[in-house]
Design a protein around this motif. Structure first.
Motif, PDB file in Angstrom:
ATOM      1  N   MET A   1      57.873   8.717  -1.556  1.00 15.07           N
ATOM      2  CA  MET A   1      56.854   8.998  -2.835  1.00 15.07           C
ATOM      3  C   MET A   1      56.223  10.383  -2.343  1.00 15.07           C
ATOM      4  SD  MET A   1      53.641   6.918  -4.073  1.00 15.07           S
ATOM      5  CE  MET A   1      54.693   5.607  -4.766  1.00 15.07           C
ATOM      6  N   VAL A   2      56.465  11.230  -3.303  1.00 12.36           N
ATOM      7  CA  VAL A   2      55.862  12.608  -3.162  1.00 12.36           C
ATOM      8  C   VAL A   2      54.827  12.905  -4.130  1.00 12.36           C
ATOM      9  CG1 VAL A   2      56.692  15.043  -2.910  1.00 12.36           C
ATOM     10  CG2 VAL A   2      58.290  13.371  -2.285  1.00 12.36           C
ATOM     11  N   PHE A   3      53.817  13.402  -3.702  1.00  9.57           N
ATOM     12  CA  PHE A   3      52.622  13.656  -4.612  1.00  9.57           C
ATOM     13  C   PHE A   3      52.571  15.252  -4.698  1.00  9.57           C
ATOM     14  CE2 PHE A   3      49.320  10.460  -6.116  1.00  9.57           C
ATOM     15  CZ  PHE A   3      48.988  11.337  -7.216  1.00  9.57           C
ATOM     16  N   ASP A   4      52.459  15.835  -5.623  1.00  8.69           N
ATOM     17  CA  ASP A   4      52.230  17.391  -5.764  1.00  8.69           C
ATOM     18  C   ASP A   4      50.893  17.960  -5.475  1.00  8.69           C
ATOM     19  OD1 ASP A   4      50.863  16.683  -8.146  1.00  8.69           O
ATOM     20  OD2 ASP A   4      51.308  18.502  -9.010  1.00  8.69           O
ATOM     21  N   ARG A   5      50.032  17.295  -5.555  1.00 13.69           N
ATOM     22  CA  ARG A   5      48.694  17.670  -5.187  1.00 13.69           C
ATOM     23  C   ARG A   5      47.489  16.820  -5.014  1.00 13.69           C
ATOM     24  NH1 ARG A   5      47.218  22.678  -9.438  1.00 13.69           N
ATOM     25  NH2 ARG A   5      47.201  21.284 -11.160  1.00 13.69           N
ATOM     26  N   VAL A   6      46.363  16.908  -4.563  1.00 10.66           N
ATOM     27  CA  VAL A   6      45.311  15.901  -4.385  1.00 10.66           C
ATOM     28  C   VAL A   6      45.186  15.672  -5.855  1.00 10.66           C
ATOM     29  CG1 VAL A   6      42.712  15.529  -3.761  1.00 10.66           C
ATOM     30  CG2 VAL A   6      44.634  16.788  -2.285  1.00 10.66           C
ATOM     31  N   PRO A   7      44.929  14.394  -6.086  1.00 10.60           N
ATOM     32  CA  PRO A   7      44.757  13.845  -7.685  1.00 10.60           C
ATOM     33  C   PRO A   7      43.180  13.921  -8.079  1.00 10.60           C
ATOM     34  CG  PRO A   7      45.347  12.040  -6.483  1.00 10.60           C
ATOM     35  CD  PRO A   7      45.339  13.109  -5.487  1.00 10.60           C
ATOM     36  N   TRP A   8      42.619  15.071  -8.031  1.00 15.93           N
ATOM     37  CA  TRP A   8      41.370  14.910  -8.188  1.00 15.93           C
ATOM     38  C   TRP A   8      41.078  14.568  -9.738  1.00 15.93           C
ATOM     39  CZ3 TRP A   8      38.139  15.497  -4.312  1.00 15.93           C
ATOM     40  CH2 TRP A   8      38.542  16.084  -3.231  1.00 15.93           C
ATOM     41  N   PRO A   9      39.870  14.089 -10.293  1.00 20.21           N
ATOM     42  CA  PRO A   9      39.742  13.596 -11.832  1.00 20.21           C
ATOM     43  C   PRO A   9      39.732  15.004 -12.561  1.00 20.21           C
ATOM     44  CG  PRO A   9      37.998  12.657 -10.405  1.00 20.21           C
ATOM     45  CD  PRO A   9      38.765  13.622  -9.382  1.00 20.21           C
ATOM     46  N   ARG A  10      40.153  14.989 -13.745  1.00 25.57           N
ATOM     47  CA  ARG A  10      40.103  16.093 -14.535  1.00 25.57           C
ATOM     48  C   ARG A  10      38.946  16.670 -14.804  1.00 25.57           C
ATOM     49  NH1 ARG A  10      42.168  16.181 -20.920  1.00 25.57           N
ATOM     50  NH2 ARG A  10      41.445  18.456 -21.215  1.00 25.57           N
ATOM     51  N   PRO A  11      38.284  17.895 -14.660  1.00 27.16           N
ATOM     52  CA  PRO A  11      37.108  18.408 -14.599  1.00 27.16           C
ATOM     53  C   PRO A  11      36.635  18.569 -16.071  1.00 27.16           C
ATOM     54  CG  PRO A  11      38.197  20.362 -13.875  1.00 27.16           C
ATOM     55  CD  PRO A  11      39.129  18.899 -14.087  1.00 27.16           C
ATOM     56  N   ASP A  12      36.630  17.380 -17.046  1.00 25.89           N
ATOM     57  CA  ASP A  12      35.950  17.683 -18.372  1.00 25.89           C
ATOM     58  C   ASP A  12      34.605  17.232 -18.577  1.00 25.89           C
ATOM     59  OD1 ASP A  12      36.263  15.033 -18.370  1.00 25.89           O
ATOM     60  OD2 ASP A  12      38.203  14.719 -19.305  1.00 25.89           O
ATOM     61  N   ILE A  13      34.244  17.346 -19.763  1.00 25.48           N
ATOM     62  CA  ILE A  13      32.712  17.198 -20.251  1.00 25.48           C
ATOM     63  C   ILE A  13      32.382  15.605 -19.765  1.00 25.48           C
ATOM     64  CG2 ILE A  13      31.419  17.151 -22.051  1.00 25.48           C
ATOM     65  CD1 ILE A  13      32.708  19.390 -23.270  1.00 25.48           C
ATOM     66  N   LEU A  14      33.507  14.873 -20.059  1.00 21.52           N
ATOM     67  CA  LEU A  14      32.860  13.534 -19.822  1.00 21.52           C
ATOM     68  C   LEU A  14      33.005  13.094 -18.276  1.00 21.52           C
ATOM     69  CD1 LEU A  14      32.547  10.566 -20.548  1.00 21.52           C
ATOM     70  CD2 LEU A  14      34.853  10.195 -21.086  1.00 21.52           C
ATOM     71  N   HIS A  15      33.699  13.818 -17.528  1.00 19.12           N
ATOM     72  CA  HIS A  15      33.771  13.468 -16.057  1.00 19.12           C
ATOM     73  C   HIS A  15      32.398  14.084 -15.640  1.00 19.12           C
ATOM     74  CE1 HIS A  15      34.738  12.991 -11.880  1.00 19.12           C
ATOM     75  NE2 HIS A  15      34.799  14.192 -11.777  1.00 19.12           N
ATOM     76  N   LYS A  16      32.108  15.086 -16.139  1.00 14.65           N
ATOM     77  CA  LYS A  16      30.991  15.911 -15.558  1.00 14.65           C
ATOM     78  C   LYS A  16      29.726  15.100 -15.740  1.00 14.65           C
ATOM     79  CE  LYS A  16      28.137  20.099 -16.315  1.00 14.65           C
ATOM     80  NZ  LYS A  16      28.128  21.338 -17.361  1.00 14.65           N
ATOM     81  N   ALA A  17      29.633  14.365 -16.942  1.00 15.60           N
ATOM     82  CA  ALA A  17      28.367  13.475 -17.297  1.00 15.60           C
ATOM     83  C   ALA A  17      28.505  12.282 -16.268  1.00 15.60           C
ATOM     84  CB  ALA A  17      28.485  13.297 -18.611  1.00 15.60           C
ATOM     85  N   ARG A  18      29.837  11.826 -16.162  1.00 19.83           N
ATOM     86  CA  ARG A  18      29.791  10.424 -15.185  1.00 19.83           C
ATOM     87  C   ARG A  18      29.604  10.846 -13.705  1.00 19.83           C
ATOM     88  NH1 ARG A  18      34.549   7.441 -18.854  1.00 19.83           N
ATOM     89  NH2 ARG A  18      33.156   6.625 -20.264  1.00 19.83           N
ATOM     90  N   LYS A  19      29.941  12.037 -13.441  1.00 13.03           N
ATOM     91  CA  LYS A  19      29.735  12.227 -11.917  1.00 13.03           C
ATOM     92  C   LYS A  19      28.132  12.597 -11.773  1.00 13.03           C
ATOM     93  CE  LYS A  19      30.533  16.145  -8.725  1.00 13.03           C
ATOM     94  NZ  LYS A  19      31.498  17.360  -8.666  1.00 13.03           N
ATOM     95  N   GLU A  20      27.634  13.044 -12.637  1.00 12.48           N
ATOM     96  CA  GLU A  20      26.282  13.137 -12.748  1.00 12.48           C
ATOM     97  C   GLU A  20      25.500  11.609 -12.497  1.00 12.48           C
ATOM     98  OE1 GLU A  20      22.274  15.185 -15.024  1.00 12.48           O
ATOM     99  OE2 GLU A  20      24.245  15.653 -15.466  1.00 12.48           O
ATOM    100  N   HIS A  21      25.964  10.743 -13.483  1.00 14.48           N
ATOM    101  CA  HIS A  21      25.527   9.597 -13.502  1.00 14.48           C
ATOM    102  C   HIS A  21      25.720   8.623 -12.412  1.00 14.48           C
ATOM    103  CE1 HIS A  21      23.985   6.115 -15.885  1.00 14.48           C
ATOM    104  NE2 HIS A  21      24.941   5.341 -15.572  1.00 14.48           N
ATOM    105  N   PHE A  22      26.646   8.630 -11.984  1.00 11.19           N
ATOM    106  CA  PHE A  22      27.236   7.628 -10.934  1.00 11.19           C
ATOM    107  C   PHE A  22      27.259   8.248  -9.476  1.00 11.19           C
ATOM    108  CE2 PHE A  22      29.710   5.897 -14.453  1.00 11.19           C
ATOM    109  CZ  PHE A  22      29.321   4.775 -14.467  1.00 11.19           C
ATOM    110  N   GLY A  23      26.656   9.432  -9.276  1.00 13.29           N
ATOM    111  CA  GLY A  23      26.338   9.664  -7.874  1.00 13.29           C
ATOM    112  C   GLY A  23      26.963  11.002  -7.331  1.00 13.29           C
ATOM    113  N   GLY A  24      27.359  12.056  -8.178  1.00 12.70           N
ATOM    114  CA  GLY A  24      27.948  13.178  -7.619  1.00 12.70           C
ATOM    115  C   GLY A  24      29.280  13.022  -7.099  1.00 12.70           C
ATOM    116  N   THR A  25      29.324  13.797  -5.779  1.00  6.98           N
ATOM    117  CA  THR A  25      30.681  14.134  -5.205  1.00  6.98           C
ATOM    118  C   THR A  25      31.168  12.712  -4.519  1.00  6.98           C
ATOM    119  OG1 THR A  25      30.017  16.269  -4.490  1.00  6.98           O
ATOM    120  CG2 THR A  25      31.620  15.419  -3.198  1.00  6.98           C
ATOM    121  N   GLU A  26      30.418  11.750  -4.228  1.00  2.04           N
ATOM    122  CA  GLU A  26      30.799  10.735  -3.629  1.00  2.04           C
ATOM    123  C   GLU A  26      31.610   9.986  -4.790  1.00  2.04           C
ATOM    124  OE1 GLU A  26      32.059   7.417  -1.509  1.00  2.04           O
ATOM    125  OE2 GLU A  26      31.316   9.474  -0.808  1.00  2.04           O
ATOM    126  N   TYR A  27      31.268   9.800  -5.986  1.00  8.27           N
ATOM    127  CA  TYR A  27      31.745   9.385  -7.208  1.00  8.27           C
ATOM    128  C   TYR A  27      33.258   9.888  -7.358  1.00  8.27           C
ATOM    129  CZ  TYR A  27      32.986   8.361 -12.044  1.00  8.27           C
ATOM    130  OH  TYR A  27      33.520   8.230 -13.357  1.00  8.27           O
TER     131      TYR A  27
END
Length: 919
Positions: free
Chosen positions: A818-844
């Protein structure tokens, strides 16, 4: 009496196409290698035998041409039967080559095999003894409209004397369902851990291998099957079971036992329709008698997954005007004659058939827009959907999917048969499934769907869309006010987007209030979104809102009110008939009125109310529980949708209220409930993503580790000498690693554009090495079919995105790299930005990324004798994410050359050990 059929001939030129060239087999047996251009020119003058015409056309970069596609013949002779859509796959299904994972045949051999397959299928057809007269009638219709296989099939089928032409009405041959009395309420007798262990032992058999981890897992679920103490306080068990524990049988043991003891259903829900059928297969152990299983087990899906017999009948009636549909009709009719339950999504409809015949002529025959006419349909008594609903009311085990569970629970009092016990498998997907179910989208596509549901087909275009007038006019013929309301709804619905709305708003020429609103939203997105996203989807916040958007929003709100008011009143009048006309309504009409009243009210109250609230928030601010944004959705530069979108910041809040609290016991299980970090936040994150933290009673936490020896069975490497955005370097890495493994590789990508770029660069080398390279978003096949081929061919390689990662289950050597092209970070869209703030920032954010890595790695080792290598081509992988991999597994940060050597040495050692002579 059947007349003797003439000899069957299958001597046709045969075409097999590779990535670089093609093989043409002449009828006399001569074989010739051709360029793609030569093959295309020859194919247009001859009519070749081939396999999967759309895939071949894509390789030849050609429009469709007349051909004898072996898959069409297979679908006619063996309807509702599985085969891989390759020459090898068809031959395996027919017993012409050995079954099981295989090495791909050389093109010349594929040409010979295709010829043998055609002969075998036609011989098999000549021995058909069930419904032969109906099958011949379908074949005559298809041949009359130009089906390539028509003459050969008719020659193979017997002709019947003294019988009228059978016609095409296959629906007349289906059994009818019948109503039954309501089921009594289930009891609340508990299931103990000891009983669960004993049931599991019986399911496995007395001679089975001792698996203590599976027994521990199964018995730990018993609290979810105990009586609850207080209303709105279900017993919740969060159970993480590592790969290889035997999770499915583990939860089937207590679920089946509870259903048996309490005479009530347990709903087992999973994320995908394909997994529903895997669970169904495991239930053969619980119900060995097929007749008993058919009574006790039901697979439930949404209406849009089942063949609508009225749509099929209407397609048959249109063949005079649309002869090209005759082949699709004939093959779908053959499937309808043989299918177990009419399920077209993950059921026994071959996944490649929509690729061959087209989506609209296959899965498009489902009730995809909620346009069912219920008891007014002449085929209602034989309806696959209605039969499934009624069987589920009496079943002990209902196998559902997360989306259906959310819809059923959201109906609340309307749904009278909600279970008290749920098992949510693939629980790590529960958050995203709930997020989709409780979101609201005021977009062009959603509003167009509502218009079509209300008005039906428009503009003189051929369409099977049935509008509201057609569905209910006979129910309000004696109600003058009802007819007035129906007219008002039809008029008001024209404020919703009509056909061609995309082009009108792009040209600045909107045709009604909704199109005007969408046009101003589009303008705001284009003005404020980043300019470096050309060709990709764009989004922007709603605030500060453009004054032009506010103006068109107010006009649209007035138009929606004009639609909502008569819809509400009409729904109320229909519901009132259930009372005022109770003494004269027959049961079927009563059920139809009830369904139509619910459908109208649901759209008026839920859909339109949500849209109006969203429009109102533009003038003030979005409520704190929600996130609103504008988006322009695009693919390959083509605009697909535009609108105003609203999601819950935490969608598990409505899940807790409408799904969890009414239940008595819930199991949420997965191999990846926690992110593997081992921190206190790890279980806290799992409780947030499953909704357990919103319930008054704490959840039981269970973790059963995998029995696999991951340090011995796997190697994990991070390649640290590549520039991750240099696609030449990334493609070279994929090519070299795939060749080092000699196939059996899955390449995962974080973006479709990167996948296509790699495929373009490595495909020639893979073909030169004799390795079949499959690719999502490139090959003319759906994802499930690609995975099936990958699983069936031991040395194939597959490139894919998240859908492949989540859907692949390939034990054995067919998946060894299995080969992964790069770290699968969440897509930094508006919804993720709001949930990142709601659920605990970088740890989320880290938790989500670790979970993706953990889920991907978990697909690599599925059995105790598997060996596999996991490679990440991203030197920026943070060390804090390495806990995604199992404890004890060494993660090496090395260069590409060394990674290639490790891959080749580790996998070759495993092959050598397997083939070493026994002493």
């Amino acid at each position: 009496m059947a007349l003797a059929s003439p000899p069957v001939r299958a001597d046709r030129p045969v075409l097999v196409v590779g990535l670089k060239d093609a093989v043409w087999r002449f009828p006399d047996g001569t074989l010739r290698r051709l360029s793609h251009g030569e093959a295309m020119r020859l194919a247009r003058t001859e009519v070749p035998l081939l396999c999967h015409l759309p895939a071949i056309c894509r390789r030849l970069k050609s429009e469709r041409f007349p051909a004898f596609d072996i898959l069409e013949l297979y679908a006619f002779v063996r309807p509702a039967s599985f085969c891989l859509p390759t020459p090898t796959g068809v031959a395996q299904a027919l017993g012409l080559v050995p079954p099981g994972p295989s090495h791909p045949l050389q093109p010349e051999r594929q040409a010979e095999v295709l010829r043998a397959c055609a002969r075998a299928l036609l011989r098999e057809l000549s021995t058909l003894d069930r419904k032969r007269w109906r099958v011949r009638g379908l074949a005559e219709t298809m041949a009359r409209h130009g089906w390539a296989w028509g003459d050969a099939v008719l020659n193979a089928l017997p002709v019947f004397e003294g019988r009228a032409t059978p016609g095409n009405a296959v629906w007349e041959d289906l059994p009818e369902w019948s109503e039954s009395a309501p089921q009594p309420q289930a009891d609340s007798i508990p299931v103990t851990a000891a009983e669960t262990r004993e049931r599991l032992r019986r399911l496995l058999g007395h001679d089975s291998e001792d698996r203590p981890s599976q027994a521990d897992y199964a018995s730990s679920l018993a609290p979810a099957f105990a009586p609850r103490d207080n209303a709105d306080e279900p017993h919740v068990v969060l159970a993480e079971a590592g790969t290889g524990v035997g999770k499915t049988l583990g939860y089937i043991a207590p679920a089946g036992l509870w259903a048996e003891k309490n005479k009530g259903p347990v709903w087992i829900s999973t994320f995908t329709r394909h997994l529903q059928h895997q669970i169904d297969g495991e239930l053969d152990r619980l119900y060995a008698n097929p007749a008993l299983k058919a009574e006790k087990v039901v697979i439930r899906k949404g209406r849009e997954n089942y063949l609508c017999l009225l749509n099929l009948a209407e397609l048959a009636g249109e063949l005079g005007q649309r002869p090209l549909d005759a082949v699709a009709f004939g093959l779908m009719a053959r499937w309808a004659m043989a299918t177990r339950d009419g399920d077209m999504a993950g059921g026994d409809l071959p996944g490649w058939l929509p690729d061959i015949l087209g989506q609209n002529r296959t899965v498009g025959l489902a009730d995809r827009r909620g346009e069912c006419v219920y008891s007014a349909c002449p085929h209602y008594g034989r309806c696959f959907i209605e039969r499934s609903v009624r069987r589920a009311r009496k079943a002990e085990i209902v196998i559902a999917n997360h989306a259906l569970v959310m819809i059923q629970a959201a109906l609340g009092p309307e749904e009278q048969n909600l279970p008290t016990r749920y098992v949510f498998d693939e629980g790590h997907h529960l958050f995203s499934a709930t997020d989709s179910a409780f979101a609201a989208h005021l977009s062009g596509q959603e509003a167009t769907d509502l218009r079509r549901w209300l008005i039906g087909g428009e503009g003189g275009r051929r369409s099977r869309a049935r509008g509201l007038r057609r569905r209910i006019e006979d129910l309000v013929l004696d109600d003058a006010r009802g007819l007035e309301l129906l007219d008002a709804i039809m008029l008001a619905a024209r404020a919703l987007p009509g056909d061609g709305w995309h082009q009108r708003i792009a040209d600045g020429l909107p045709g009604n209030p909704s199109e005007a609103f969408l046009g101003t939203v589009r303008a705001q997105v284009l003005a404020r979104a980043p300019e470096d996203r050309a060709g990709y989807s764009l989004e922007c916040g709603t605030q500060p809102v453009d004054p032009r958007v506010l103006e068109t929003a107010a006009e649209l709100d007035r138009a929606l009110k004009n639609l909502q008011v008569p819809m509400r009143e009409l729904a109320q009048r229909l519901a009132k008939r259930l009372d005022t006309d109770a003494d004269v309504l027959d049961p079927q009409t009563r059920l139809r009125i009830e369904a139509m009243a619910r459908g109208i009210a649901r759209r008026a109250e839920n859909e339109i109310t949500a849209w109006r609230e969203m429009l109102g928030s533009l003038k003030t601010e979005t409520p704190p529980d929600f996130v609103d944004w504008f988006a322009l959705e695009r693919s390959d530069g083509r605009e697909l949708d535009v609108g105003l979108f609203r999601h819950w910041r935490d969608p598990m809040r409505p899940f807790a209220e409408v799904v969890a609290k009414p239940a008595h016991g819930i199991v949420v299980t997965s191999a990846t409930l926690t992110d593997g970090s081992g921190t206190a936040e790890s279980w806290g994150g799992a409780e947030a993503r499953t909704g357990a933290r919103h319930l008054p009673k704490p959840a039981f936490r269970v973790r059963v580790p995998s029995p696999f020896d991951y340090p011995a069975q796997t190697r994990v490497m991070i390649v640290n000498d590549l520039a991750r955005d240099d696609m030449e370097q990334i493609a070279a890495a994929y090519r070299s690693l795939f060749l080092a493994a000699k196939g059996g590789a899955l390449g995962l990508f974080t973006a479709i554009s990167r996948l296509r770029a790699v495929h373009r660069r490595i495909a020639p080398a893979m073909e030169e090495a004799g390795i079949d390279l499959l690719a999502q978003h490139v090959d003319a096949m759906n994802t499930a079919t690609l995975i099936d081929i990958f699983r069936g061919e031991e040395d194939a390689c597959l490139l894919g995105t998240d859908a492949v990662r989540d859907g692949v289950d390939v034990p054995g050597r067919a998946l060894r790299l299995m080969v992964f092209d790069r770290v699968p970070w969440p897509r930094p869209d508006i919804l993720h930005k709001a949930r990142k703030e709601h659920f605990g920032g970088t740890e989320y954010e880290d938790q989500l990324t670790r979970l993706k890595l953990k889920q991907a790695f978990g697909r690599l080792i599925r059995r105790a004798d598997d060996r596999g290598v996991f490679v990440l081509l991203d030197k920026a992988m943070p060390s804090r994410l390495l806990t995604a991999f199992p404890e004890g597994v060494e993660v090496q940060r090395i260069g590409l050359q060394q990674a290639i050597e490790v891959t080749s040495r580790f996998l070759q050692a495993h092959v050598s050990a397997e083939t070493a002579p026994m002493v």
